[in-house]
Design a protein around this motif. Structure first.
Motif, PDB file in Angstrom:
ATOM      1  N   PRO A 152       0.814  -1.230   0.000  1.00  0.00           N
ATOM      2  CA  PRO A 152       0.000   0.000   0.000  1.00  0.00           C
ATOM      3  C   PRO A 152       0.839   1.268   0.000  1.00  0.00           C
ATOM      4  CG  PRO A 152      -0.870  -1.583   1.577  1.00  0.00           C
ATOM      5  CD  PRO A 152       0.448  -2.114   1.128  1.00  0.00           C
ATOM      6  N   ALA A 153       1.974   1.258   0.703  1.00  0.00           N
ATOM      7  CA  ALA A 153       2.843   2.434   0.720  1.00  0.00           C
ATOM      8  C   ALA A 153       3.424   2.715  -0.661  1.00  0.00           C
ATOM      9  CB  ALA A 153       3.963   2.235   1.740  1.00  0.00           C
ATOM     10  N   LEU A 154       3.847   1.669  -1.358  1.00  0.00           N
ATOM     11  CA  LEU A 154       4.393   1.848  -2.697  1.00  0.00           C
ATOM     12  C   LEU A 154       3.320   2.321  -3.682  1.00  0.00           C
ATOM     13  CD1 LEU A 154       6.762  -1.257  -2.948  1.00  0.00           C
ATOM     14  CD2 LEU A 154       7.425   1.142  -2.682  1.00  0.00           C
ATOM     15  N   ARG A 155       2.107   1.830  -3.520  1.00  0.00           N
ATOM     16  CA  ARG A 155       1.014   2.310  -4.382  1.00  0.00           C
ATOM     17  C   ARG A 155       0.772   3.805  -4.168  1.00  0.00           C
ATOM     18  NH1 ARG A 155      -2.367  -1.308  -6.987  1.00  0.00           N
ATOM     19  NH2 ARG A 155      -2.135  -3.520  -6.465  1.00  0.00           N
ATOM     20  N   LYS A 156       0.799   4.235  -2.918  1.00  0.00           N
ATOM     21  CA  LYS A 156       0.606   5.649  -2.617  1.00  0.00           C
ATOM     22  C   LYS A 156       1.733   6.494  -3.198  1.00  0.00           C
ATOM     23  CE  LYS A 156      -1.164   9.273  -0.665  1.00  0.00           C
ATOM     24  NZ  LYS A 156      -2.418   9.887  -1.202  1.00  0.00           N
ATOM     25  N   LEU A 157       2.959   6.041  -3.056  1.00  0.00           N
ATOM     26  CA  LEU A 157       4.098   6.779  -3.627  1.00  0.00           C
ATOM     27  C   LEU A 157       4.028   6.802  -5.147  1.00  0.00           C
ATOM     28  CD1 LEU A 157       6.912   5.384  -1.301  1.00  0.00           C
ATOM     29  CD2 LEU A 157       5.773   7.595  -1.142  1.00  0.00           C
ATOM     30  N   ASP A 158       3.559   5.747  -5.742  1.00  0.00           N
ATOM     31  CA  ASP A 158       3.352   5.703  -7.188  1.00  0.00           C
ATOM     32  C   ASP A 158       2.358   6.777  -7.621  1.00  0.00           C
ATOM     33  OD1 ASP A 158       3.030   5.083  -9.836  1.00  0.00           O
ATOM     34  OD2 ASP A 158       2.389   3.023  -9.527  1.00  0.00           O
ATOM     35  N   SER A 159       1.247   6.903  -6.894  1.00  0.00           N
ATOM     36  CA  SER A 159       0.245   7.918  -7.217  1.00  0.00           C
ATOM     37  C   SER A 159       0.800   9.333  -7.061  1.00  0.00           C
ATOM     38  CB  SER A 159      -0.986   7.740  -6.326  1.00  0.00           C
ATOM     39  OG  SER A 159      -1.561   6.462  -6.493  1.00  0.00           O
ATOM     40  N   VAL A 160       1.650   9.547  -6.045  1.00  0.00           N
ATOM     41  CA  VAL A 160       2.243  10.875  -5.840  1.00  0.00           C
ATOM     42  C   VAL A 160       3.118  11.267  -7.026  1.00  0.00           C
ATOM     43  CG1 VAL A 160       3.848  12.190  -4.400  1.00  0.00           C
ATOM     44  CG2 VAL A 160       2.120  10.748  -3.334  1.00  0.00           C
ATOM     45  N   LEU A 161       3.901  10.328  -7.546  1.00  0.00           N
ATOM     46  CA  LEU A 161       4.763  10.636  -8.691  1.00  0.00           C
ATOM     47  C   LEU A 161       3.948  10.962  -9.939  1.00  0.00           C
ATOM     48  CD1 LEU A 161       7.582   7.959  -8.249  1.00  0.00           C
ATOM     49  CD2 LEU A 161       7.649  10.377  -7.658  1.00  0.00           C
ATOM     50  N   LEU A 162       2.885  10.209 -10.177  1.00  0.00           N
ATOM     51  CA  LEU A 162       2.052  10.491 -11.346  1.00  0.00           C
ATOM     52  C   LEU A 162       1.316  11.819 -11.187  1.00  0.00           C
ATOM     53  CD1 LEU A 162       0.567   6.965 -12.147  1.00  0.00           C
ATOM     54  CD2 LEU A 162       2.620   8.050 -13.047  1.00  0.00           C
ATOM     55  N   GLU A 163       0.887  12.139  -9.974  1.00  0.00           N
ATOM     56  CA  GLU A 163       0.251  13.430  -9.736  1.00  0.00           C
ATOM     57  C   GLU A 163       1.245  14.575  -9.914  1.00  0.00           C
ATOM     58  OE1 GLU A 163      -1.390  13.205  -5.864  1.00  0.00           O
ATOM     59  OE2 GLU A 163      -2.994  11.803  -6.414  1.00  0.00           O
ATOM     60  N   THR A 164       2.472  14.347  -9.577  1.00  0.00           N
ATOM     61  CA  THR A 164       3.499  15.375  -9.801  1.00  0.00           C
ATOM     62  C   THR A 164       3.628  15.704 -11.280  1.00  0.00           C
ATOM     63  OG1 THR A 164       4.728  14.640  -7.844  1.00  0.00           O
ATOM     64  CG2 THR A 164       5.934  15.938  -9.465  1.00  0.00           C
ATOM     65  N   LEU A 165       3.629  14.699 -12.116  1.00  0.00           N
ATOM     66  CA  LEU A 165       3.682  14.954 -13.550  1.00  0.00           C
ATOM     67  C   LEU A 165       2.416  15.654 -14.034  1.00  0.00           C
ATOM     68  CD1 LEU A 165       5.228  11.574 -14.790  1.00  0.00           C
ATOM     69  CD2 LEU A 165       6.365  13.781 -14.589  1.00  0.00           C
ATOM     70  N   ASP A 166       1.268  15.310 -13.457  1.00  0.00           N
ATOM     71  CA  ASP A 166       0.015  15.953 -13.860  1.00  0.00           C
ATOM     72  C   ASP A 166      -0.013  17.431 -13.483  1.00  0.00           C
ATOM     73  OD1 ASP A 166      -0.885  13.563 -14.892  1.00  0.00           O
ATOM     74  OD2 ASP A 166      -1.973  12.987 -13.068  1.00  0.00           O
ATOM     75  N   ASN A 167       0.723  17.828 -12.466  1.00  0.00           N
ATOM     76  CA  ASN A 167       0.729  19.234 -12.052  1.00  0.00           C
ATOM     77  C   ASN A 167       1.361  20.160 -13.087  1.00  0.00           C
ATOM     78  OD1 ASN A 167      -0.529  18.664  -9.594  1.00  0.00           O
ATOM     79  ND2 ASN A 167       1.415  18.339  -8.541  1.00  0.00           N
ATOM     80  N   PHE A 168       2.087  19.607 -14.041  1.00  0.00           N
ATOM     81  CA  PHE A 168       2.719  20.417 -15.086  1.00  0.00           C
ATOM     82  C   PHE A 168       1.932  20.364 -16.396  1.00  0.00           C
ATOM     83  CE2 PHE A 168       6.126  19.140 -12.195  1.00  0.00           C
ATOM     84  CZ  PHE A 168       6.693  20.364 -11.911  1.00  0.00           C
ATOM     85  N   LYS A 169       0.646  20.162 -16.283  1.00  0.00           N
ATOM     86  CA  LYS A 169      -0.175  19.974 -17.476  1.00  0.00           C
ATOM     87  C   LYS A 169      -0.312  21.258 -18.285  1.00  0.00           C
ATOM     88  CE  LYS A 169      -4.782  18.459 -18.919  1.00  0.00           C
ATOM     89  NZ  LYS A 169      -6.104  17.932 -18.464  1.00  0.00           N
ATOM     90  N   ASP A 170      -0.668  22.366 -17.637  1.00  0.00           N
ATOM     91  CA  ASP A 170      -0.978  23.613 -18.345  1.00  0.00           C
ATOM     92  C   ASP A 170       0.125  24.651 -18.227  1.00  0.00           C
ATOM     93  OD1 ASP A 170      -3.467  22.588 -19.072  1.00  0.00           O
ATOM     94  OD2 ASP A 170      -4.364  23.217 -17.161  1.00  0.00           O
ATOM     95  N   GLN A 171       1.309  24.249 -17.879  1.00  0.00           N
ATOM     96  CA  GLN A 171       2.393  25.224 -17.739  1.00  0.00           C
ATOM     97  C   GLN A 171       2.864  25.705 -19.110  1.00  0.00           C
ATOM     98  OE1 GLN A 171       5.792  25.134 -18.519  1.00  0.00           O
ATOM     99  NE2 GLN A 171       5.589  23.211 -19.645  1.00  0.00           N
ATOM    100  N   LYS A 172       3.244  26.991 -19.174  1.00  0.00           N
ATOM    101  CA  LYS A 172       3.722  27.589 -20.424  1.00  0.00           C
ATOM    102  C   LYS A 172       5.007  28.380 -20.224  1.00  0.00           C
ATOM    103  CE  LYS A 172      -0.964  28.015 -22.284  1.00  0.00           C
ATOM    104  NZ  LYS A 172      -2.004  28.947 -22.816  1.00  0.00           N
ATOM    105  N   ASP A 173       5.606  28.266 -19.035  1.00  0.00           N
ATOM    106  CA  ASP A 173       6.809  29.045 -18.749  1.00  0.00           C
ATOM    107  C   ASP A 173       8.083  28.388 -19.249  1.00  0.00           C
ATOM    108  OD1 ASP A 173       5.406  31.036 -17.651  1.00  0.00           O
ATOM    109  OD2 ASP A 173       5.929  30.655 -15.559  1.00  0.00           O
ATOM    110  N   PHE A 174       8.028  27.138 -19.632  1.00  0.00           N
ATOM    111  CA  PHE A 174       9.206  26.488 -20.220  1.00  0.00           C
ATOM    112  C   PHE A 174       8.732  25.495 -21.264  1.00  0.00           C
ATOM    113  CE2 PHE A 174       8.009  24.037 -16.494  1.00  0.00           C
ATOM    114  CZ  PHE A 174       8.027  22.735 -16.948  1.00  0.00           C
ATOM    115  N   TRP A 175       9.614  25.223 -22.194  1.00  0.00           N
ATOM    116  CA  TRP A 175       9.305  24.303 -23.279  1.00  0.00           C
ATOM    117  C   TRP A 175      10.583  23.588 -23.688  1.00  0.00           C
ATOM    118  CZ3 TRP A 175       9.541  29.509 -23.378  1.00  0.00           C
ATOM    119  CH2 TRP A 175      10.466  30.096 -24.233  1.00  0.00           C
TER     120      TRP A 175
END
Length: 494
Positions: A152-175
């Motif tokens: 369960p701990a690894l599943r939670k950490l897995d979700s945190v990493l994927l959510e981190t990538l999702d947080n950069f969805k609409d960014q336009k300050d770098f390309w």
């Protein structure tokens, strides 16, 4: 309500007013639901076929010929998780969300592979009440403790990493710019020589916004915590794995031979500083770091075996002149160096000991924990590296802006100084000279020397003036008697 009261299939082909629905209209209304049902059935069938293929490969031990060359179930599951992660995250070269299809495949197939842990159980004592009210102690099954805590701990950490990538969805300050694009812009070119397969990060000419910079730092801290957690889980699982006999047979007889004279002398020195030891070594290449890790791990295995042998038999079969206390101290120092190497080089390849443990491991639960934590560790390291790329590109732009501001400030200050000098000289065109303060007045003869400086003129004037007699050289006044004597002497001459 009327449709619901009709019997049989008449409710699907009749209207509320009692008239029959035409066949072509019925077909049109029924098409979307039929297509959706058919598509869902096809997806389920395809998923079932993929799952059958995956588990058939696992049961055959990756030997599709069905012979005796297959690997153990533990190694087959470990390789399956590793290969799945490579296919999903191997192309994650940018700081951006995963494609929805890729994320769905990752979660679905990972759940298939992790479903094995639900059936890895252990017997624990329990009490059962009989019909007469008496309690009877029985053994019941329960999921193994290490899997119950870590999965369960690894599943939670897995979700945190994927959510981190999702947080950069609409960014336009770098390309990102592909490597094959000839871009002469200086920003982002700092990684053109290393990691040549990665695209170049670009940021605006004035750098990142404060909001984007805060987001990057917060996500970096979050991913760093995930990396520490998965690294700790992976280290614990590897330490609990059995050391294969073929690895032990390949080791030398003592730790000094494994480490070498230089490393052994520094580790066994009375005054040992791990920070200085790491900084003094040549760790410029990945091969050198891995070689150091292999040597230290081999020496630790040798020392542990000698200590265990002494505790059992009172004498080590390999023989040694080092006391038990000193060997324990050396082992602690070596373990400290390994931890520091892991922190300084998080993406270092697996050592010979780790590879040997994974290949010869037969515990399916440990194999799943080790592989799952390892792929999450690699993903966290990759995300941290992508965040550092953007922050480094922004830092490069900030340095350029500061350098330009300093050059502009220096040029402006130099221009202001020149302007002030010109203003001062313009305000005092007929400035008084040294001769005016002394009180001299230039005559017509000396006007020809007006081109000379005051000091030169003063010096030449002093040289040309007639020498004045000293007051001591002036004639004395003669008294009356002296005059009579002079007159007498004159008459005597005549």
């Amino acid at each position: 309500m009327l449709d619901g009261l009709n019997s049989g299939n008449s409710s699907f082909s009749s209207r509320g007013d009692g008239r029959q629905t035409p066949d072509h209209e019925l077909a049109v209304h029924a098409t979307p639901s039929a297509e959706g049902t058919r598509r869902g059935n096809q997806n389920r069938i395809s998923d079932m076929e993929v799952m059958k293929e995956r588990f058939a490969r696992l049961l055959l031990g990756e030997d599709m010929s069905g012979g005796s060359e297959g690997v153990t179930s533990a190694l087959a599951l470990s390789n399956a998780i590793t290969n799945l992660a490579d296919s999903m995250f191997g192309e994650q070269m940018k700081l951006q969300p995963m494609y929805p299809e890729t994320k769905e495949i990752w979660r679905k197939e990972l759940n298939w592979l992790l479903s094995v842990v639900d059936h890895i159980v252990e017997f624990v004592p329990s009490k059962q009440m009989a019909k007469n009210g008496a309690f009877t102690e029985i053994m019941v099954t329960k999921q193994r403790n290490d899997l119950l805590m870590n999965i369960p701990a690894l599943r939670k950490l897995d979700s945190v990493l994927l959510e981190t990538l999702d947080n950069f969805k609409d960014q336009k300050d770098f390309w990102y710019v592909p490597r094959d694009v000839d871009d002469t812009d200086n920003s982002g070119d700092w990684r053109r020589d290393e990691n040549w397969w990665l695209p170049v990060v670009k940021v605006p000419s004035d750098g990142l916004s404060d909001e984007s910079r805060k987001l990057l730092h917060s996500q970096k801290d979050s991913v760093a915590q995930v990396l520490k957690a998965v690294t700790a889980i992976n280290a614990v699982v590897l330490s609990e794995m059995h050391i294969p006999d073929n690895y032990i047979d390949s080791l030398p007889k003592n730790g000094k031979t494994s480490l070498g004279d230089f490393l052994y002398k520094n580790i066994t020195d009375e005054y040992f500083d791990p920070d200085y030891f790491i900084s003094y070594l040549d760790l410029s290449t990945e091969h050198k770091v891995l070689d150091l890790k292999n040597r230290i791990e081999a020496s630790m295995v040798i020392w542990k075996r000698k200590m265990n042998q002494k505790e059992k038999d009172g004498k080590s079969q390999w023989g040694s002149s080092v006391s038990l206390e000193k060997r324990e101290l050396f082992e602690v120092r070596a373990e400290t160096i390994l931890v520091m190497l892991k922190q300084q080089f998080p993406r270092i390849p697996q050592s010979s000991l780790e590879i040997s443990k994974i290949r010869n491991n037969k515990d399916v639960g440990q194999a799943i924990l080790e592989s799952y934590s390892r792929v999450l560790e690699n993903l966290a390291s990759k995300i941290l590296s992508r965040i550092d790329d953007v922050l480094e590109a922004d830092l490069l732009v900030q340095r350029q802006l500061m350098a330009e501001a300093e050059r502009r400030s220096e040029s402006e200050s130099g221009y202001e100084y020149q302007e002030s000098e010109n203003v001062v000289s313009a305000e005092t065109p007929n400035s008084r000279k040294l001769s005016d303060f002394i009180g001299w007045r230039l005559s017509s003869e000396t006007k020809k020397h007006s081109s000379m400086s005051d000091i030169e003129f003063f010096y030449r004037a002093e040289q040309e003036k007639p020498m004045m007699k000293s007051p001591k050289a002036l004639p004395k006044k003669l008294s009356y008697l002296s005059k009579l004597e002079n007159m007498r002497s004159t008459s005597e001459r005549h």
